[in-house]
Design an enzyme around this catalytic site. Structure first.
Site, short mmCIF file in Angstrom:
data_model
loop_
_atom_site.label_atom_id
_atom_site.label_comp_id
_atom_site.label_asym_id
_atom_site.label_seq_id
_atom_site.Cartn_x
_atom_site.Cartn_y
_atom_site.Cartn_z
N ASP A 63 -18.14 10.13 -6.14
CA ASP A 63 -18.18 10.83 -4.86
C ASP A 63 -18.56 9.80 -3.79
O ASP A 63 -19.72 9.39 -3.68
CB ASP A 63 -19.22 11.96 -4.90
CG ASP A 63 -19.33 12.67 -3.56
OD1 ASP A 63 -18.61 12.29 -2.60
OD2 ASP A 63 -20.13 13.61 -3.47
N ASN A 91 -7.83 3.97 -0.47
CA ASN A 91 -7.03 5.07 0.04
C ASN A 91 -7.84 6.35 0.26
O ASN A 91 -7.49 7.15 1.14
CB ASN A 91 -5.90 5.35 -0.97
CG ASN A 91 -5.27 6.69 -0.76
OD1 ASN A 91 -4.48 6.88 0.16
ND2 ASN A 91 -5.63 7.65 -1.61
N TYR A 160 -13.13 10.86 12.80
CA TYR A 160 -12.06 10.34 11.94
C TYR A 160 -11.40 9.13 12.60
O TYR A 160 -11.25 8.07 11.98
CB TYR A 160 -11.03 11.43 11.68
CG TYR A 160 -9.86 10.98 10.82
CD1 TYR A 160 -9.96 10.93 9.45
CD2 TYR A 160 -8.65 10.61 11.42
CE1 TYR A 160 -8.89 10.51 8.66
CE2 TYR A 160 -7.57 10.19 10.65
CZ TYR A 160 -7.70 10.15 9.26
OH TYR A 160 -6.63 9.74 8.49
N LYS A 164 -11.39 5.11 11.29
CA LYS A 164 -10.18 4.36 10.96
C LYS A 164 -10.03 3.13 11.87
O LYS A 164 -9.52 2.09 11.46
CB LYS A 164 -8.95 5.27 11.07
CG LYS A 164 -8.94 6.42 10.04
CD LYS A 164 -8.92 5.92 8.61
CE LYS A 164 -8.62 7.05 7.62
NZ LYS A 164 -8.56 6.59 6.22
P1 NAD Z 1 -5.40 13.77 0.33
O1 NAD Z 1 -6.39 14.71 0.89
O2 NAD Z 1 -4.37 14.30 -0.60
O3 NAD Z 1 -6.11 12.58 -0.42
C1 NAD Z 1 -7.37 12.11 -0.06
C2 NAD Z 1 -7.99 11.48 -1.29
O4 NAD Z 1 -9.33 11.08 -0.95
C3 NAD Z 1 -8.09 12.47 -2.45
O5 NAD Z 1 -7.63 11.86 -3.63
C4 NAD Z 1 -9.58 12.77 -2.54
O6 NAD Z 1 -10.01 13.00 -3.87
C5 NAD Z 1 -10.21 11.51 -1.97
N1 NAD Z 1 -11.52 11.81 -1.45
C6 NAD Z 1 -11.82 12.63 -0.41
N2 NAD Z 1 -13.16 12.73 -0.28
C7 NAD Z 1 -13.71 11.97 -1.27
C8 NAD Z 1 -15.04 11.69 -1.67
N3 NAD Z 1 -16.11 12.23 -1.05
N4 NAD Z 1 -15.23 10.89 -2.73
C9 NAD Z 1 -14.18 10.35 -3.38
N5 NAD Z 1 -12.90 10.58 -3.06
C10 NAD Z 1 -12.68 11.39 -2.01
O7 NAD Z 1 -4.72 13.08 1.59
P2 NAD Z 1 -3.77 11.81 1.72
O8 NAD Z 1 -2.84 12.08 2.83
O9 NAD Z 1 -3.22 11.40 0.41
O10 NAD Z 1 -4.80 10.70 2.26
C11 NAD Z 1 -4.80 9.38 1.80
C12 NAD Z 1 -5.24 8.45 2.92
O11 NAD Z 1 -4.27 8.45 3.97
C13 NAD Z 1 -6.58 8.82 3.58
O12 NAD Z 1 -7.36 7.66 3.78
C14 NAD Z 1 -6.15 9.39 4.92
O13 NAD Z 1 -7.14 9.27 5.90
C15 NAD Z 1 -4.92 8.58 5.21
N6 NAD Z 1 -4.02 9.18 6.17
C16 NAD Z 1 -3.48 10.40 5.91
C17 NAD Z 1 -2.64 10.98 6.84
C18 NAD Z 1 -1.98 12.32 6.60
O14 NAD Z 1 -1.35 12.86 7.52
N7 NAD Z 1 -2.04 12.88 5.40
C19 NAD Z 1 -2.35 10.30 8.03
C20 NAD Z 1 -2.91 9.04 8.25
C21 NAD Z 1 -3.76 8.49 7.31
#
Ligand code: NAD
Length: 252
Positions: A63, A91, A160, A164
């Site tokens: 976590d 990620n 957020y 980033k």
């Molecule tokens: P997602 O929510 O499917 O994945 C997020 C991941 O982070 C999950 O696997 C989750 O288990 C993990 N996570 C969250 N909180 C956690 C914690 N407390 N401890 C450990 N793990 C944790 O979303 P995604 O789109 O796959 O996001 C991946 C990355 O891309 C992130 O860093 C996100 O900020 C970035 N991002 C996403 C978007 C979008 O539109 N989805 C846009 C820009 C950037």
């Protein structure tokens, strides 16, 4: 295109879902050995290990909202990888709201947890990884940032965007300061990605897609493809850069 990932060992954080899961699958398909990571959703991470097969070295539970968990995750992953990790893809991330009118307690908690997961845990993982990688002749770090890190975010997600933006600076410092020791560092700045973090309701999707010139959100596979290309070392001279992946919705 085949990428030189064969024989490399990679930790991909947040790999039970979305971008991380797609990245783990792609890296393994390109010949890397991968360590996955999950949090509350360990069953999904373990399922992904089974689905990937022998190229998956296992999954670690951590976590990342807990201070110190980043280093513990790295150490456990290093153990699964028999003492050598060549690649880390940071990620895992959260997109929590932090509106101005939240209660003081909510405001402080949401800022603190957002900075902890999206920034501090990454810093802790990089702190652990840099000397290990340098001692093994080098390595690559790919940090998944966001368009929000450059452009800013909507008014409810100030924390957020700030997390980033800081991640972009962290990445550049690593590239500049440890490039001479073989450490390559890259950031990706996606706009909306079609994962559960992105807009899912029909109206929200239409609104998001309307601001994207190519008319659609990025797929998790597109982010994974760029991470694989950069992490492979195929273009090491791009170290320190941040790649926009947003369908030209924000052009710098
Ligand atoms: P997602 O929510 O499917 O994945 C997020 C991941 O982070 C999950 O696997 C989750 O288990 C993990 N996570 C969250 N909180 C956690 C914690 N407390 N401890 C450990 N793990 C944790 O979303 P995604 O789109 O796959 O996001 C991946 C990355 O891309 C992130 O860093 C996100 O900020 C970035 N991002 C996403 C978007 C979008 O539109 N989805 C846009 C820009 C950037």
């Amino acid at each position: 295109m085949s990428l030189p990932l064969a024989g490399k060992r990679a930790l991909i954080t947040g790999s039970s879902h979305g971008v991380g899961l797609a990245t783990a699958h792609l890296f393994a398909a390109q010949g890397a050995d991968v360590v996955l990571h999950g949090n509350a959703n360990m069953a999904d991470a373990d399922h992904a290990v089974q689905a990937i097969g022998p190229k998956a070295l296992g999954a670690v539970q951590a976590d990342l909202s807990r201070p110190g968990a980043g280093r513990e995750l790295y150490d456990a992953a290093l153990h699964l990888a028999s003492g050598r990790l060549d690649i880390v893809v940071n990620n895992a991330g959260i997109h929590w709201a932090s509106p101005l009118d939240s209660s003081d307690a909510e405001w402080e908690r949401n800022w603190a947890v957002t900075l902890q997961v999206n920034l501090m845990a990454v810093a802790d993982i990089c702190r652990a990884a840099i000397p290990e990688m340098a001692g093994n002749g080098g390595g690559a770090i790919v940090n998944i940032a966001s368009r929000a890190g450059y452009r800013g975010e909507d008014r409810n997600h100030m924390a957020y965007g700030a997390s980033k933006g800081a991640l972009l600076s962290l990445t550049k410092t690593i590239a500049r300061q440890w490039g001479s020791e073989g450490i390559l560092a890259y950031a990706l700045a996606p706009g909306w990605i079609d994962t559960r973090m992105g807009p899912q309701a029909d109206e929200d999707r239409r609104t998001a897609e309307a601001e994207i010139p190519i008319g659609r959100m990025a797929s998790a596979g597109e982010i994974a493809a760029m991470a694989a290309f950069l992490a492979s070392g195929a273009c090491a001279s791009a170290t320190g850069s941040c790649i926009d992946i947003n369908g030209a919705s924000y052009v710098r």
